[in-house]
Design a protein around this motif. Structure first.
Motif, PDB file in Angstrom:
ATOM      1  N   UNK A 305       0.820  -1.204   0.000  1.00 39.19           N
ATOM      2  CA  UNK A 305       0.000   0.000   0.000  1.00 39.19           C
ATOM      3  C   UNK A 305       0.862   1.266   0.000  1.00 39.19           C
ATOM      4  N   UNK A 306       2.081   1.146  -0.481  1.00 45.12           N
ATOM      5  CA  UNK A 306       2.956   2.299  -0.617  1.00 45.12           C
ATOM      6  C   UNK A 306       2.518   3.139  -1.807  1.00 45.12           C
ATOM      7  N   UNK A 307       2.694   4.454  -1.676  1.00 46.41           N
ATOM      8  CA  UNK A 307       2.366   5.380  -2.752  1.00 46.41           C
ATOM      9  C   UNK A 307       3.550   6.316  -2.966  1.00 46.41           C
ATOM     10  N   UNK A 308       3.944   6.507  -4.220  1.00 49.49           N
ATOM     11  CA  UNK A 308       5.052   7.401  -4.561  1.00 49.49           C
ATOM     12  C   UNK A 308       4.591   8.412  -5.590  1.00 49.49           C
ATOM     13  N   UNK A 309       5.140   9.612  -5.510  1.00 54.46           N
ATOM     14  CA  UNK A 309       4.897  10.634  -6.531  1.00 54.46           C
ATOM     15  C   UNK A 309       6.187  11.411  -6.753  1.00 54.46           C
ATOM     16  N   UNK A 310       6.588  11.509  -8.014  1.00 58.32           N
ATOM     17  CA  UNK A 310       7.798  12.239  -8.394  1.00 58.32           C
ATOM     18  C   UNK A 310       7.433  13.176  -9.528  1.00 58.32           C
ATOM     19  N   UNK A 321      14.811   9.021 -10.145  1.00 56.97           N
ATOM     20  CA  UNK A 321      14.464   9.224  -8.745  1.00 56.97           C
ATOM     21  C   UNK A 321      13.506   8.140  -8.273  1.00 56.97           C
ATOM     22  N   UNK A 322      12.534   7.786  -9.109  1.00 55.12           N
ATOM     23  CA  UNK A 322      11.591   6.738  -8.711  1.00 55.12           C
ATOM     24  C   UNK A 322      12.310   5.406  -8.502  1.00 55.12           C
ATOM     25  N   UNK A 323      13.259   5.089  -9.354  1.00 54.56           N
ATOM     26  CA  UNK A 323      14.003   3.840  -9.184  1.00 54.56           C
ATOM     27  C   UNK A 323      14.722   3.811  -7.836  1.00 54.56           C
ATOM     28  N   UNK A 324      15.308   4.928  -7.441  1.00 52.11           N
ATOM     29  CA  UNK A 324      15.991   4.993  -6.157  1.00 52.11           C
ATOM     30  C   UNK A 324      15.005   4.886  -4.991  1.00 52.11           C
ATOM     31  N   UNK A 325      13.836   5.513  -5.156  1.00 51.91           N
ATOM     32  CA  UNK A 325      12.803   5.416  -4.116  1.00 51.91           C
ATOM     33  C   UNK A 325      12.348   3.976  -3.931  1.00 51.91           C
ATOM     34  N   UNK A 326      12.188   3.272  -5.035  1.00 45.82           N
ATOM     35  CA  UNK A 326      11.744   1.881  -4.942  1.00 45.82           C
ATOM     36  C   UNK A 326      12.776   1.019  -4.227  1.00 45.82           C
ATOM     37  N   UNK A 327      14.053   1.264  -4.499  1.00 47.33           N
ATOM     38  CA  UNK A 327      15.107   0.514  -3.813  1.00 47.33           C
ATOM     39  C   UNK A 327      15.064   0.765  -2.304  1.00 47.33           C
ATOM     40  N   UNK A 328      14.717   1.976  -1.927  1.00 45.98           N
ATOM     41  CA  UNK A 328      14.770   2.367  -0.517  1.00 45.98           C
ATOM     42  C   UNK A 328      13.513   1.997   0.257  1.00 45.98           C
ATOM     43  N   UNK A 329      12.341   2.179  -0.357  1.00 42.28           N
ATOM     44  CA  UNK A 329      11.103   2.110   0.404  1.00 42.28           C
ATOM     45  C   UNK A 329      10.178   0.936   0.074  1.00 42.28           C
TER      46      UNK A 329
END
Length: 331
Positions: A305-310, A321-329
């Motif tokens: 249920x994670x949500x990201x916005x870039x 940036x999204x790729x790095x966020x996915x690796x982290x979160x």
């Protein structure tokens, strides 16, 4: 993440939220380079084709209201003549980029979006009907349903269907029935020649180190194929409202999220969004948009249920940036 964002020269906003709290947020770069005003976490950015999801939700709402169905034929729900369009084309075909109808910008044949406006000045495209001369008399590219072929004109047609069925402009319909219902009070379809405050200008960087805005590179006002302005928080609100069935009921939401057209071995397309797989299960629902001076990615990850916005006001940067966020979160 902050180090990566700064080292990469990213200009824009980033927001990560799980099912209950914000885990990370960041704003960097300039919203207006001329006066050096900075991007803030609530700054609005153009999201280009990222808002095709809004169009799909609008159509799905009309289906819920029994004004049409996903299998309704184009010829039966829009009083505009397309002399060369196969009469078997349905709303489903338009939503899934499988209609085969002619496009005004075919991304597989044309490399530069700005080339479109050499024949049709972008400042004349204030309404959806203004796009019609660019594709209305085009020949079919293939038989409806034969394959996936990304098509912007098909989403213009979907917007025209919304306008005919509701008696209001597409932009007004979305702002009232989607943005307001989600609490997306920062978002809207703004004209490039009258952007409101706290809205980022899109920038195109030249090879010689100079830059220019995208004011003459995209349609002057967004519509059903792209061009809304949205803040990072508002995009998260959109995911939450959609997944909590505040925009559509559960059955219709599941219909929207169903994979219909295969893009490649790891990606399918639903209604207005991309569906990515990992280990044969759905990894994320994803929207993205690219224009000159715009790069945008946002996703919902059903397992966590994670949500990201870039959101960025440069032509590139959001994907990395999204790729790095996915690796982290993202688990």
């Amino acid at each position: 993440m902050e180090h990566h964002i700064k080292e990469d020269g990213f200009s824009g906003t980033v927001l990560v939220k799980d099912h209950k709290e914000v885990l990370f947020q960041s704003a960097s770069g300039h919203a207006n380079r001329a006066d050096e005003s900075l991007n803030k976490i609530n700054t609005r950015f153009g999201i280009a084709s990222g808002c095709k999801l809004f169009t799909a939700i609008a159509i799905a709402q009309l289906v819920e209201n029994n004004l049409l169905s996903f299998q309704t034929r184009l010829k039966d729900c829009l009083d505009i003549e397309f002399p060369y369009v196969d009469e078997r084309v349905t709303i489903h075909h338009l939503l899934t980029h499988s209609s085969g109808m002619a496009d005004y910008f075919d991304e597989e044949r044309m490399e530069d979006f700005e080339d479109v406006w050499k024949q049709t000045p972008m400042y004349l495209l204030k309404n959806l009907r203004d796009f019609l001369p660019m594709f209305q008399h085009g020949k079919m590219m293939f038989t409806p349903g034969e394959k996936f072929h990304y098509n912007n004109a098909g989403y213009i047609v979907l917007g025209l269907i919304v306008e005919q069925q509701t008696g209001t402009s597409f932009q007004e319909y979305v702002e009232t029935n989607i943005f307001e219902r989600c609490g997306m009070d920062q978002s809207g379809y703004f004209s490039l020649d009258s952007l409101p405050g706290n809205t980022a200008y899109g920038y195109i960087d030249q090879r010689d180190g100079t830059w220019r805005t995208n004011a003459y590179s995209v349609p002057i006002k967004g519509g059903s194929d792209g061009g809304a302005f949205v803040s990072a928080l508002d995009m998260i609100k959109l995911w939450e409202a959609l997944m909590d069935y505040k925009l559509l009921d559960e059955q219709t939401t599941n219909t929207l999220l169903t994979p219909y057209a295969q893009v490649n071995e790891e990606v399918d397309y639903g209604y207005g969004l991309w569906i990515y797989y990992k280990h044969s299960t759905i990894y994320k629902y994803h929207v993205m948009g690219y224009d000159p001076g715009v790069s945008f990615h946002a996703a919902f990850y059903p397992q966590s249920e994670m949500k990201l916005a870039v959101l960025s006001n440069k032509s590139s940067g959001a994907r990395d940036v999204m790729k790095e966020l996915e690796k982290t979160f993202v688990k």
